[in-house]
Scaffold this motif. Sequence first.
Motif, short mmCIF file in Angstrom:
data_model
loop_
_atom_site.label_atom_id
_atom_site.label_comp_id
_atom_site.label_asym_id
_atom_site.label_seq_id
_atom_site.Cartn_x
_atom_site.Cartn_y
_atom_site.Cartn_z
N PHE A 42 0.57 5.54 0.83
CA PHE A 42 -0.25 6.53 1.51
C PHE A 42 0.38 7.91 1.35
CE2 PHE A 42 -2.59 3.31 3.87
CZ PHE A 42 -1.67 2.29 4.08
N THR B 200 -5.23 6.98 0.78
CA THR B 200 -4.54 5.77 0.36
C THR B 200 -4.52 5.78 -1.16
OG1 THR B 200 -5.38 4.58 2.29
CG2 THR B 200 -4.54 3.26 0.45
N ARG C 192 3.96 0.70 2.40
CA ARG C 192 4.01 -0.43 3.32
C ARG C 192 4.73 -1.58 2.64
NH1 ARG C 192 -1.15 -3.40 6.19
NH2 ARG C 192 0.10 -4.71 7.57
N MET D 75 0.83 -1.19 0.00
CA MET D 75 0.00 0.00 0.00
C MET D 75 0.87 1.26 0.00
SD MET D 75 -2.77 -1.32 2.80
CE MET D 75 -4.11 -0.22 2.32
N GLY E 227 4.95 -5.68 7.83
CA GLY E 227 4.09 -4.66 7.25
C GLY E 227 4.51 -3.25 7.60
N LEU F 103 5.87 0.50 7.70
CA LEU F 103 5.59 1.67 6.87
C LEU F 103 6.87 2.47 6.72
CD1 LEU F 103 3.11 3.02 5.52
CD2 LEU F 103 2.91 4.43 7.57
N PHE F 104 7.24 2.74 5.48
CA PHE F 104 8.43 3.52 5.19
C PHE F 104 8.03 4.88 4.64
CE2 PHE F 104 11.19 0.02 5.97
CZ PHE F 104 10.51 -1.11 5.54
#
Lengths: 115, 109
Positions: free
Chosen positions: A33, A48, A96, A31, A102, A104-105
Amino acid sequence: SAVISQKPSRDICQRGTSLTIQCQVDSQVTMMFWYRQQPGQSLTLIATANQGSEATYESGFVIDKFPISRPNLTFSTLTVSNMSPEDSSIYLCSARGVENSGELFFGEGSRLTVL
Amino acid sequence: ELKVEQNPLFLSMQEGKNYTIYCNYSTTSDRLYWYRQDPGKSLESLFVLLSNGAVKQEGRLMASLDTKARLSTLHITAAVHDLSATYFCAVLWRNQFYFGTGTSLTVIP
């Protein structure tokens, strides 16, 4: 981990103009964001970014103001349209990872100042 | 809507001291993340906590997760100036990340 390149890193814009921020991820992610962060504040989720379809926007954010594209798995753009001084903020792209964590970067952020 | 609260919001501590930052959240989740943000920079991942009772340590920082209490802690041991930054916790819920209010930490020599 994923490395996210975001540009521009900063810009000064005139009221009423629009600016597009680009976000490129160097590896496969699930994903993506877009967040906004006001100085000294936490992060607020804008939307998103969905691959090949319309983004999913959070309450208070609309497509006409913040159009988002995600033409493939690793690239996304956010446009801030018809800018006003209230749009001055840091805009953060995030993705992600595919690992079990999972995680998040985040990209380095785009600091926009609207005059 | 999920709420994530951190306390304290601001923390000023002397070098060499210990302190704990708390992160409370309002719904069930077994995934919690800690991030660090330096002034003018983006967020850097510190810890990923994936289950109840998870404990992770890196250097002078240790994070833990109690999913039953809906609480995570970030413990700082023998603080040094390099730890000065803003720390955020984030909870994953329904495929979205909800960020805490942030804790601005200043370590004083």
